[in-house]
Scaffold this active site. Structure first.
Site, PDB file in Angstrom:
ATOM      1  N   CYS A 159       9.550  -5.929 -11.766  1.00  0.00           N
ATOM      2  CA  CYS A 159      10.898  -5.739 -11.659  1.00  0.00           C
ATOM      3  C   CYS A 159      11.351  -7.176 -10.877  1.00  0.00           C
ATOM      4  O   CYS A 159      11.734  -8.140 -12.217  1.00  0.00           O
ATOM      5  CB  CYS A 159      11.013  -4.617 -10.742  1.00  0.00           C
ATOM      6  N   GLU A 209      21.968 -12.794  -8.622  1.00  0.00           N
ATOM      7  CA  GLU A 209      21.721 -11.910  -7.382  1.00  0.00           C
ATOM      8  C   GLU A 209      21.432 -13.093  -6.349  1.00  0.00           C
ATOM      9  O   GLU A 209      21.979 -12.712  -5.063  1.00  0.00           O
ATOM     10  CB  GLU A 209      20.547 -11.208  -7.662  1.00  0.00           C
ATOM     11  N   PHE A 231       9.321  -9.740 -12.275  1.00  0.00           N
ATOM     12  CA  PHE A 231       9.312 -10.196 -13.692  1.00  0.00           C
ATOM     13  C   PHE A 231      10.760 -11.296 -13.597  1.00  0.00           C
ATOM     14  O   PHE A 231      10.506 -12.104 -14.560  1.00  0.00           O
ATOM     15  CB  PHE A 231      10.030  -8.922 -14.411  1.00  0.00           C
ATOM     16  N   HIS A 239       8.919  -0.196 -13.572  1.00  0.00           N
ATOM     17  CA  HIS A 239       7.835  -0.022 -12.691  1.00  0.00           C
ATOM     18  C   HIS A 239       6.631   0.888 -13.114  1.00  0.00           C
ATOM     19  O   HIS A 239       6.861   2.042 -13.097  1.00  0.00           O
ATOM     20  CB  HIS A 239       8.402   0.727 -11.466  1.00  0.00           C
ATOM     21  N   GLY A 279       0.102  13.159   8.752  1.00  0.00           N
ATOM     22  CA  GLY A 279      -0.636  13.286   7.288  1.00  0.00           C
ATOM     23  C   GLY A 279      -0.014  14.817   6.657  1.00  0.00           C
ATOM     24  O   GLY A 279      -0.778  15.354   6.005  1.00  0.00           O
ATOM     25  N   GLU A 333       3.799   1.524 -11.940  1.00  0.00           N
ATOM     26  CA  GLU A 333       3.213   2.038 -10.924  1.00  0.00           C
ATOM     27  C   GLU A 333       3.700   3.390 -10.682  1.00  0.00           C
ATOM     28  O   GLU A 333       2.756   4.355 -10.165  1.00  0.00           O
ATOM     29  CB  GLU A 333       3.105   1.624  -9.457  1.00  0.00           C
ATOM     30  N   THR A 354      -5.967  19.738  23.074  1.00  0.00           N
ATOM     31  CA  THR A 354      -5.211  20.702  22.335  1.00  0.00           C
ATOM     32  C   THR A 354      -3.978  21.149  22.787  1.00  0.00           C
ATOM     33  O   THR A 354      -3.058  21.792  22.175  1.00  0.00           O
ATOM     34  CB  THR A 354      -5.856  22.065  21.918  1.00  0.00           C
ATOM     35  N   ASP A 386       7.041  10.257  -0.274  1.00  0.00           N
ATOM     36  CA  ASP A 386       6.137  11.498  -0.331  1.00  0.00           C
ATOM     37  C   ASP A 386       6.008  12.080  -1.775  1.00  0.00           C
ATOM     38  O   ASP A 386       5.044  12.798  -2.269  1.00  0.00           O
ATOM     39  CB  ASP A 386       6.483  12.665   0.663  1.00  0.00           C
TER      40      ASP A 386
HETATM   41  N1  GLN Z   1      16.823  -6.987  -7.275  1.00  0.00           N
HETATM   42  C1  GLN Z   1      16.691  -6.811  -8.840  1.00  0.00           C
HETATM   43  C2  GLN Z   1      17.566  -5.880  -9.233  1.00  0.00           C
HETATM   44  O1  GLN Z   1      18.397  -5.210  -8.798  1.00  0.00           O
HETATM   45  C3  GLN Z   1      15.181  -6.177  -8.970  1.00  0.00           C
HETATM   46  C4  GLN Z   1      15.044  -4.713  -8.540  1.00  0.00           C
HETATM   47  C5  GLN Z   1      13.683  -4.332  -8.135  1.00  0.00           C
HETATM   48  O2  GLN Z   1      12.737  -5.263  -7.992  1.00  0.00           O
HETATM   49  N2  GLN Z   1      13.659  -3.182  -8.037  1.00  0.00           N
HETATM   50  O3  GLN Z   1      17.374  -6.149 -10.493  1.00  0.00           O
END
Ligand code: GLN
Length: 541
Positions: free
Chosen positions: A382, A406, A385, A508, A16, A510, A189, A71
């Protein structure tokens, strides 16, 4: 004068350190001080971008396109900061710079050595962050465990910084594990004593020791830690188990850590303002509702692979007084055993995270199809999507062999294709489309309802995109592109307006989500999951 706090860890990793570092930052911030945080990663990779998330956890992405240790995400969320990539220092970067200088002839005539050339470069980078960020306190977390071979040059540099910056301007914090013996219940300890000794052997005497223990340490353990650590008893603190990580700064400050740190750094004592933070902690820990989310991913065996996504879902949940329970479902399982798809009925929402490579993509698309056909709230990020586009092309537009190149470079319907600027890129390090880019949100869409503005900046990490040749057919069948790049060339957000909640983004969200300031796509998704569960006819935001 900038103050420097250095955090090291002992006994074992994952004690932590990151949370402790963030917590010290929070204690200083609530007292009105400006802080920034550096993470030192002693590995030889130049950045985290080429590492496997299934082993090392997610790759975090900064606004300026850094691919960093996770991190940094922890610091950004705890401290509501947007850190630049220079705040993640690795052995790879240090050596790359020093070797380039050597080749250029900067050290002509000299033998280039770890001390002083490598250590000077480490110190230069720490000071560069101090100079650029113009903060009161720079916190530096040294990754790994004291005693690791690869951490030595960093600890040596940190040792030298006390000499150069002065005693009052530097603070060494050491955190180590205190195990409790099962049989006797005794707090031991000794491992901590050894790690402090190891640190002293390098020349660093800690100023503060944080004991990481399951329970609050007893007075006997505290006395021993102080005695063998050669520090006063009021410089020993305990980070014990709490229901959420957000409580850690509160419990440490209650023990007097913020006050002690200010005194030791010679900065004025100020009353900390905790009310806003406490309100958030309270909303996380006392929810009125609960939703169950099925996360279907390739790295589902390691929660750290999706840590920013987890946190963003929880930020969204806190806004709606909702506890988020996430089940991690391995995408490949849905391929091997189709009957497992039925299990998705148990979820209030289906979430498809980022990903790379072909493995598990068919399983993810089965989950997306399930969500679409059963009107279960869906959020895709990503790769989530991109695969939502492939699934829609196949099962709604009738392009049976549609795929991303891909996954299948020879598909006759490459609805997801490599971005033109990616063709010919051979190097893998830092070559994706990275960092914050502007997006134009279309009015009268779900995305616009959630963002409430036409211009947003969101972080990216990808090589592929929706192929322009297929925009028409996708739109004709009902897919709405509600976000695009400013030049209109790239699709950034998609949605299906006739569904309860079906939204996905190339970016993203997030990475910009913060406690008390949830990211709009996560905030909307959680509310849709809740409304669907409560039987409402449509989600209300
Ligand atoms: N593999 C996909 C790309 O490179 C999606 C990448 C991801 O999900 N961050 O476009």
């Amino acid at each position: 004068m900038t103050k420097f706090v250095f955090v090291t860890g002992g006994v074992l990793s994952s004690v932590g350190k990151g949370i402790t570092t963030s917590s010290i930052g929070k204690m200083l911030q609530t007292r009105g001080y400006k802080v920034t945080v550096i993470k030192i990663d002693p590995y030889v990779n130049v950045d985290a971008g080429t590492m496997n998330p299934y082993i090392h956890g997610e790759v975090y992405v900064t606004d300026d396109g850094g691919e960093t240790d996770l991190d940094l995400g922890g610091y950004e969320r705890f401290l509501d900061l947007n850190l630049p990539k220079v705040n993640n220092i690795t052995t790879g970067q240090i050596y790359q710079t020093v070797i380039n200088k050597e080749r250029r002839g900067d050290f002509l005539g000299k033998c280039v050595q770890i001390v002083p050339h490598i250590t000077n470069e480490i110190k230069r980078r720490i000071r560069l962050v101090a100079k650029r960020s113009k903060v009161d306190v720079v916190l530096t977390e040294c990754g790994g465990t004291v005693g690791d071979i690869e951490g030595l040059p960093f600890l040596e540099a940190i040792r030298q910084m006390r000499l150069e910056e002065g005693f009052q301007n530097t603070l060494y914090v050491h955190i180590a594990l205190i195990p409790i013996l099962d049989v006797t219940g005794e707090m031991k300890t000794k491992p901590l004593q050894h790690s402090v000794n190891e640190l002293r052997r390098i020349g660093i005497q800690p100023d503060i020791i944080v004991a990481r223990c399951r329970k609050m340490i007893d007075s006997e353990a505290l006395r021993k830690i102080a005695l063998f650590g050669t520090i006063p008893e009021n410089a020993v603190f305990c980070s014990y188990n709490v229901p959420s990580i957000y409580q850690v700064p509160l419990i440490l400050d209650k023990q007097g850590m913020g006050k002690y740190a200010c005194k030791r750094l010679g900065i004025p004592q100020k009353r900390p303002k905790w009310s806003e933070w406490k309100r958030f902690v309270n909303s996380v820990e006392n929810p009125r509702f609960e939703v169950k989310i099925g996360l279907v991913g390739k790295y589902a065996g390691l929660a750290d692979s999706y840590v920013s996504m987890n946190e963003a879902l929880r930020h969204g949940g806190a806004a709606w007084q909702t506890r988020i329970s996430i089940d991690y479902i391995k995408a490949e399982r849905l391929e091997r055993d189709v009957s497992r798809l039925e299990l998705l009925k148990n979820y209030d929402g289906i979430f498809i995270p980022y990903g790379f490579g072909p493995r598990g993509t068919e399983g993810k698309m089965r989950a997306i199809r399930f969500a679409r056909e059963n009107n279960v709230p869906f959020l895709g990020i990503c790769y989530g999507f991109q695969l939502a586009v492939v699934e829609f092309a196949r099962n709604v537009c009738g392009l049976e062999d549609a795929n991303s190149t891909e996954v299948n470079p020879d598909t006759t319907n490459p609805v997801i294709d490599l971005m033109p600027e990616q063709r010919g890129v051979e190097y893998k390090g830092a070559t994706m489309r990275l960092g914050a880019h502007k997006i134009i949100v279309k009015k009268n869409t779900l995305a616009y309802t959630l963002y409430g503005t036409e211009e947003i900046y969101e972080r990216h990490r990808h090589r592929w995109e929706v192929n322009r040749d297929y925009w028409n057919v996708l739109q004709k069948h009902g897919l709405v592109f509600s976000g695009k790049s400013p030049d209109g060339r790239r699709i950034e957000i998609l949605e299906l307006p006739d569904k309860f909640f079906f939204l996905a983004s190339q970016f993203h969200g997030e990475f910009k989500s913060r406690p008390g300031k949830p990211d709009p796509e996560y905030y909307g998704f959680v509310k849709a999951c809740l409304d669907r569960k409560l039987g409402n006819t449509k989600p209300e935001f």
